[in-house]
Each structure stands twice: as C-alpha cells, then as structure tokens.
Design a protein around this motif. Structure first.
Motif, PDB file in Angstrom:
ATOM      1  N   VAL A  30      43.235  38.778  47.345  1.00 17.53           N
ATOM      2  CA  VAL A  30      42.774  39.543  46.150  1.00 17.53           C
ATOM      3  C   VAL A  30      41.729  40.644  46.901  1.00 17.53           C
ATOM      4  CG1 VAL A  30      43.185  37.866  44.556  1.00 17.53           C
ATOM      5  CG2 VAL A  30      40.933  37.753  45.598  1.00 17.53           C
ATOM      6  N   ARG A  31      41.706  41.628  46.147  1.00 12.18           N
ATOM      7  CA  ARG A  31      40.297  42.644  46.677  1.00 12.18           C
ATOM      8  C   ARG A  31      39.279  42.338  45.465  1.00 12.18           C
ATOM      9  NH1 ARG A  31      42.633  48.206  46.815  1.00 12.18           N
ATOM     10  NH2 ARG A  31      41.946  48.383  44.582  1.00 12.18           N
ATOM     11  N   VAL A  32      38.254  42.298  46.064  1.00 12.41           N
ATOM     12  CA  VAL A  32      36.879  42.045  45.245  1.00 12.41           C
ATOM     13  C   VAL A  32      35.979  43.290  45.342  1.00 12.41           C
ATOM     14  CG1 VAL A  32      34.856  40.461  45.131  1.00 12.41           C
ATOM     15  CG2 VAL A  32      37.094  39.188  45.390  1.00 12.41           C
ATOM     16  N   GLY A  85      47.332  40.860  45.344  1.00 16.25           N
ATOM     17  CA  GLY A  85      48.435  40.817  45.876  1.00 16.25           C
ATOM     18  C   GLY A  85      49.504  40.168  45.369  1.00 16.25           C
ATOM     19  N   ALA A  86      50.782  40.519  45.932  1.00 18.43           N
ATOM     20  CA  ALA A  86      51.918  39.643  45.472  1.00 18.43           C
ATOM     21  C   ALA A  86      51.993  38.295  45.399  1.00 18.43           C
ATOM     22  CB  ALA A  86      53.198  40.095  46.241  1.00 18.43           C
ATOM     23  N   GLY A  87      52.291  37.486  44.552  1.00 17.93           N
ATOM     24  CA  GLY A  87      52.046  36.106  44.560  1.00 17.93           C
ATOM     25  C   GLY A  87      51.066  35.273  44.101  1.00 17.93           C
ATOM     26  N   VAL A  88      49.858  36.233  43.682  1.00 12.47           N
ATOM     27  CA  VAL A  88      48.701  35.673  43.023  1.00 12.47           C
ATOM     28  C   VAL A  88      48.756  35.688  41.744  1.00 12.47           C
ATOM     29  CG1 VAL A  88      45.951  36.094  42.914  1.00 12.47           C
ATOM     30  CG2 VAL A  88      47.477  36.744  44.960  1.00 12.47           C
ATOM     31  N   ALA A 116      43.267  34.409  48.169  1.00 11.70           N
ATOM     32  CA  ALA A 116      42.985  34.073  46.664  1.00 11.70           C
ATOM     33  C   ALA A 116      42.361  32.875  46.576  1.00 11.70           C
ATOM     34  CB  ALA A 116      44.102  34.296  45.898  1.00 11.70           C
ATOM     35  N   ALA A 117      42.775  31.946  47.461  1.00  9.39           N
ATOM     36  CA  ALA A 117      42.322  30.343  47.439  1.00  9.39           C
ATOM     37  C   ALA A 117      40.855  30.439  47.784  1.00  9.39           C
ATOM     38  CB  ALA A 117      43.356  29.588  48.493  1.00  9.39           C
ATOM     39  N   GLN A 118      40.303  31.314  48.661  1.00  9.87           N
ATOM     40  CA  GLN A 118      39.017  31.476  49.063  1.00  9.87           C
ATOM     41  C   GLN A 118      38.117  31.921  47.970  1.00  9.87           C
ATOM     42  OE1 GLN A 118      39.027  29.161  51.457  1.00  9.87           O
ATOM     43  NE2 GLN A 118      37.248  30.175  52.428  1.00  9.87           N
ATOM     44  N   ALA A 119      38.590  32.478  46.898  1.00  7.63           N
ATOM     45  CA  ALA A 119      37.909  33.202  45.815  1.00  7.63           C
ATOM     46  C   ALA A 119      37.585  32.175  44.594  1.00  7.63           C
ATOM     47  CB  ALA A 119      38.068  34.515  45.413  1.00  7.63           C
TER      48      ALA A 119
END
Length: 315
Positions: A30-32, A85-88, A116-119
């Motif tokens: 993911v972009r944050v 991103g794809a799959g999130v 994504a798992a780290q956000a």
C-alpha cells in the motif's frame, strides 16, 4: 513528493530535502500519505554511521559503504492509505494506518510504500502524532520486558534511560504489567519519569549506577552504558539483564540471564500498543514536532542525547 535524502554518512546537515517521484505500490503493498513520522535513534545511527560497537564493518556492508543504500531513512509512519497494490483486500484508500517499514525505511517523505501487512489500522481515538510516537520505543520496550524477561506482577524493574523513546514506554509498560519501577534519568526529567509511573527515580548526574545498593529482578539498559558485568551486579538472584543497545560482543556473548538483540516489528505488537494508547493506559511522550523542512534540526536534537521521548516530523 518531498523527501529527506541522505547520500553520504555524516552530521545532520548531510540530510537534504529534495523532490522525488511518488512511489507506486506493487502487489501486496500500500502507499501511505505520511501525516507524521519520527526521527529515531536508529535513524540517527544510520545517518551518522554511528553503529553499536563492533558492528561498523558489518553495518556498512548491510546499509551501504559510504552512504545509505536506502537514501530516504525513517521506518515509523502514521498516515492515510493513498493507493493499494494488486491483491490487497484488507485496506482501502482513505484508511488511517500506522506501522514500521523494516529495512526498506523510506518514511521521511510525503509518501511511503510498505507491505500491507505492516500497516495496521490506527484507532480513531489515537492521533497520528501518538501513533508515530509509540511504535519505535514501544515495540522495543514490549519485546524486552514481556517477551525476554517475562515480566511478572510485583517484580522490581530498573529502567536505565527512562526519559528516552524506549525508556518512557518501558516505565509505563512495566507498570502496566504490575511491576515496581525505578527510573534512571537526568535531573530535569525525574518528574516526568515519576508521572509515567516510576515509584523511585535515580538522578544519574549525581548518583552512579555502580553506587546503587538496591537489587532488581529486571534491569533494562536503553542507553548502552551497562556491560554484562556491571549490569549483573544490579540483579537479584534469578534476575534478568536486558541490553537494548548492545554492541556486537555483548550480543554474541549474551547468555543465561543476559538478553540482547533487536526487537521484531510485529503488527500484532503495533495493535497492542495502539490499544493501550486508545485506552489511556500508555502515553506517547513527544519532545517536539517539526515540519519536514526542519528535519536537520530534528536530527540535531536526537544527536544531542537530550531528547525526551520522541522527535516527530510532519511531511
């Protein structure tokens, strides 16, 4: 996007604010849009190539010989998901999240891309400032006290460096787990350490740790000025010495009642800490908050060794 770039190791003024392309998230990322990040002791060590004793050659191989391979430092962020991103599927644009980036760093910028798992979702009642402030020191304190020392109610704990990012969290977490805490800090910070829950304080400017007659079930050194020998002298029978700022030799030789190493960056630990903050059981202590245009000053404050809690940056 604005980003703080470090091309070569050195003093705080090697940090330069530049414009970089906005990164694109890949599959599973993911972009944050970063609301708040932190300049931590870890960032300062990498920027200045001031690695723990014995780690210099190894660290340069890992991070870069003449300067960091990852030019944008910072591994703590709190902000809003901007793209996925794809799959999130668990996160969507507009979600408020926080977390740590691991070795990828990159949080000293307007945007950061992370797995994504780290956000993790930021609770609505927790500010971006408190979220960014609790993660670095909180995860370290939690790992050593809960996981390495298996802290029990009624245990006596000495926190050396009780007013720093790790120490302020350690004092509170030890109290949360039912321990009796003694905090070591300088004169101006003794009241803060008491407010955070320490039953006793030690002013290191007038009382050396070697002169203490009390003995403790757990000693947590967040500063790096205790050796296994000097730390063990502060322990009760069966006590545990925790070296959160150990050099290479201490890390290699840590055994028995001496524990050293790096804290893992686990999303479940982020969520645990954030819930404590949301409940009012854990306070994120902030030294100062500056815009990213003043990140050099933020690094200078961290380098001074006098910061209290966290130095935060708003990109």
């Amino acid at each position: 996007m604005k980003a703080a770039v470090v091309k070569r190791y050195g003093a705080p003024d090697v940090v330069r604010l530049v414009e970089l392309p906005v990164p694109e998230p890949r599959a599973g990322q993911v972009r944050v849009r970063v609301a708040v990040t932190a300049v931590t002791a870890g960032d300062a060590r990498i920027r200045g190539a001031r690695f723990p004793k014995g780690f210099g050659p190894l660290a340069r191989l890992m991070f870069g010989v003449r300067g960091p391979r990852r030019k944008v430092l910072g591994n703590v962020f709190s902000g809003t998901v901007d793209a996925v991103g794809a799959g999130v599927t668990d996160l969507s644009p507009g979600d408020e999240v926080c977390g740590m980036t691991g070795p990828g760093m990159g949080a000293h910028a307007e945007y950061v891309v992370v797995a994504a798992a780290q956000a993790v979702p930021k609770p609505a009642g927790v500010s971006h400032e408190d979220a960014a402030g609790v993660l670095f020191g909180g995860t370290t304190a939690l790992f050593f006290l809960r996981d390495e020392a298996t802290l029990k109610p009624g245990a006596s704990v000495l926190v050396n460096g009780a007013s720093g990012a790790v120490g302020t969290n350690a004092v509170q977490l030890a109290g949360h787990f039912g321990a009796r805490v003694t905090g070591v800090a300088s004169t101006p910070n003794l009241d803060l350490v008491t407010e955070l829950g320490a039953e006793h304080t030690v002013d290191y400017t007038s009382t050396g740790l070697a002169s203490l007659t009390d003995r403790f079930d757990v000693v947590l050194d967040t500063v790096g000025n205790l050796s296994p020998a000097s730390g063990r002298r502060l322990l009760n029978d069966g006590g545990v010495l925790l070296l959160a700022a150990a050099g290479l030799w201490e890390l290699i030789t840590a055994r028995g009642n001496v524990r050293a190493g790096a804290a893992p960056e686990r999303p479940e630990d982020f969520a645990f800490l954030l819930e404590l903050v949301a409940e009012g059981a854990l306070t994120s202590v902030t030294d100062r908050i500056v815009p990213i245009e003043e990140i050099v000053a933020a690094y200078r404050r961290v380098d001074s060794g006098r910061k209290v809690g966290n130095v935060l940056v708003r990109p």
